[in-house]
Write a protein that holds these residues in place. Structure first.
Motif, PDB file in Angstrom:
ATOM      1  N   GLY A  57       0.813  -1.208   0.000  1.00  0.00           N
ATOM      2  CA  GLY A  57       0.000   0.000   0.000  1.00  0.00           C
ATOM      3  C   GLY A  57       0.845   1.256   0.000  1.00  0.00           C
ATOM      4  N   GLY A  99       2.331   2.090  -3.249  1.00  0.00           N
ATOM      5  CA  GLY A  99       1.429   2.594  -4.276  1.00  0.00           C
ATOM      6  C   GLY A  99       0.509   1.582  -4.900  1.00  0.00           C
ATOM      7  N   ALA A 121      -3.434   2.149  -4.703  1.00  0.00           N
ATOM      8  CA  ALA A 121      -4.111   3.003  -5.685  1.00  0.00           C
ATOM      9  C   ALA A 121      -4.577   2.186  -6.882  1.00  0.00           C
ATOM     10  CB  ALA A 121      -3.164   4.106  -6.140  1.00  0.00           C
ATOM     11  N   ASP A 181      -7.607   0.157  -5.843  1.00  0.00           N
ATOM     12  CA  ASP A 181      -8.771   1.035  -5.723  1.00  0.00           C
ATOM     13  C   ASP A 181      -9.418   1.302  -7.076  1.00  0.00           C
ATOM     14  OD1 ASP A 181     -10.485   2.446  -4.042  1.00  0.00           O
ATOM     15  OD2 ASP A 181      -9.505   4.351  -4.495  1.00  0.00           O
ATOM     16  N   VAL A 193      -5.192   0.346   0.782  1.00  0.00           N
ATOM     17  CA  VAL A 193      -5.795   1.602   0.332  1.00  0.00           C
ATOM     18  C   VAL A 193      -5.734   2.677   1.417  1.00  0.00           C
ATOM     19  CG1 VAL A 193      -7.886   2.708  -0.538  1.00  0.00           C
ATOM     20  CG2 VAL A 193      -7.310   0.378  -1.268  1.00  0.00           C
ATOM     21  N   PHE A 194      -6.339   2.399   2.582  1.00  0.00           N
ATOM     22  CA  PHE A 194      -6.409   3.428   3.634  1.00  0.00           C
ATOM     23  C   PHE A 194      -5.040   3.738   4.229  1.00  0.00           C
ATOM     24  CE2 PHE A 194      -6.996   4.721   8.087  1.00  0.00           C
ATOM     25  CZ  PHE A 194      -7.687   5.908   7.869  1.00  0.00           C
ATOM     26  N   GLY A 243      -2.170   2.949   3.105  1.00  0.00           N
ATOM     27  CA  GLY A 243      -1.274   3.414   2.048  1.00  0.00           C
ATOM     28  C   GLY A 243      -1.471   4.883   1.740  1.00  0.00           C
ATOM     29  N   SER A 244      -2.738   5.310   1.693  1.00  0.00           N
ATOM     30  CA  SER A 244      -3.012   6.723   1.391  1.00  0.00           C
ATOM     31  C   SER A 244      -2.570   7.634   2.525  1.00  0.00           C
ATOM     32  CB  SER A 244      -4.506   6.919   1.115  1.00  0.00           C
ATOM     33  OG  SER A 244      -5.277   6.614   2.260  1.00  0.00           O
ATOM     34  N   VAL A 245      -2.778   7.187   3.775  1.00  0.00           N
ATOM     35  CA  VAL A 245      -2.346   7.994   4.918  1.00  0.00           C
ATOM     36  C   VAL A 245      -0.822   8.091   4.954  1.00  0.00           C
ATOM     37  CG1 VAL A 245      -2.277   8.163   7.435  1.00  0.00           C
ATOM     38  CG2 VAL A 245      -4.386   7.457   6.290  1.00  0.00           C
ATOM     39  N   ASN A 281       1.288   7.929   2.544  1.00  0.00           N
ATOM     40  CA  ASN A 281       1.841   8.733   1.463  1.00  0.00           C
ATOM     41  C   ASN A 281       1.590  10.225   1.629  1.00  0.00           C
ATOM     42  OD1 ASN A 281       3.202   6.994  -0.657  1.00  0.00           O
ATOM     43  ND2 ASN A 281       1.304   5.864  -0.358  1.00  0.00           N
ATOM     44  N   ARG A 282       0.892  10.594   2.691  1.00  0.00           N
ATOM     45  CA  ARG A 282       0.764  12.010   3.033  1.00  0.00           C
ATOM     46  C   ARG A 282       1.977  12.480   3.830  1.00  0.00           C
ATOM     47  NH1 ARG A 282      -5.562  11.920   5.077  1.00  0.00           N
ATOM     48  NH2 ARG A 282      -6.490  11.375   3.062  1.00  0.00           N
ATOM     49  N   ARG A 302       6.797   8.235   5.374  1.00  0.00           N
ATOM     50  CA  ARG A 302       5.806   7.216   5.007  1.00  0.00           C
ATOM     51  C   ARG A 302       6.271   5.822   5.371  1.00  0.00           C
ATOM     52  NH1 ARG A 302       5.867   5.860  -1.390  1.00  0.00           N
ATOM     53  NH2 ARG A 302       8.092   5.955  -1.786  1.00  0.00           N
TER      54      ARG A 302
END
Length: 204
Positions: free
Chosen positions: A56, A59, A62, A65, A133-134, A136-138, A140-141, A147
């Motif tokens: 995640g 990447g 993504a 998703d 997804v979740f 991984g997205s957090v 990458n912020r 990260r």
């Protein structure tokens, strides 16, 4: 301190997602109480989470998703498996037996336990959504290496939780020396499996 902060954030969010009544946790708990193949189950669950979380953050989440068909296939397969496992739990509840440590009669083999742990992990679409997804997205912020510190924290949280659940469950062994306790546990496991399966199907 950014690395430490990201690591702590990963631990916190990771635990918030994993510490919940679910198919995977119910299975780890049952194996822990019976003290059978606990290390194997914990290792499979923790390593699987580590792989998914790392993917995640890299990447892959993504991509997942953007593939609703893949999610649908995993959802249907997972629901079927959960309903089957739930039916088996209900059947065990009809004929409960007391826990006798060292008694290998009718005990599932290491291969069966391993395959069940893998199925409960990889056939659960929520695992992909939560980890890849979740998380991984957090992750990458976070900036720079943050990260990966976040990912490390989430992986550690998973390892600590499954180890605590599997090893800590042995303290419930005296309670499950009575057949009635196993009936209650298996009924609860069966209900959890069926509810999750229904939620998965209705969510399609």
């Amino acid at each position: 301190m950014s690395g430490v902060t990201s690591f702590a954030l990963g631990v916190g969010i990771g635990l918030s997602l994993i510490v919940a009544i679910g198919a995977q946790n119910a299975f780890v708990l049952r194996q822990g109480i019976a003290r059978r193949h606990v290390a194997l189950v914990v290792a499979i669950c923790a390593v699987s989470d580590a792989v998914l979380i790392t993917a995640g953050v890299a990447g892959v989440g993504a991509v997942v998703d953007r593939l609703p068909v893949l999610v649908t296939v995993v959802t249907v397969a997972g629901a079927v498996f959960l309903l089957t496992y739930g039916a088996l739990a209900f059947r065990r509840a009809l004929r409960p037996s007391a826990l006798v440590l060292g008694d290998d009669h009718a005990v599932a083999s290491r291969r069966t336990v391993a395959l069940t742990a893998l199925a409960l992990t990889w056939l659960n679409p929520h695992v992909y959504l939560d980890t890849m997804v979740f998380l991984g997205s957090v992750a990458n912020r976070e900036t720079g290496s943050g990260r990966w510190w976040f990912a490390a924290g989430a992986v550690v949280a998973s390892l600590v939780w499954f180890t605590a659940l599997g090893v800590g469950a042995r303290f419930l062994t005296p309670v499950f020396a009575r057949p009635g306790a196993w009936r209650v546990l298996d009924l609860a496991v069966g209900v959890v499996m069926v509810v999750i399966a229904v939620v998965l199907i209705t969510g399609l």
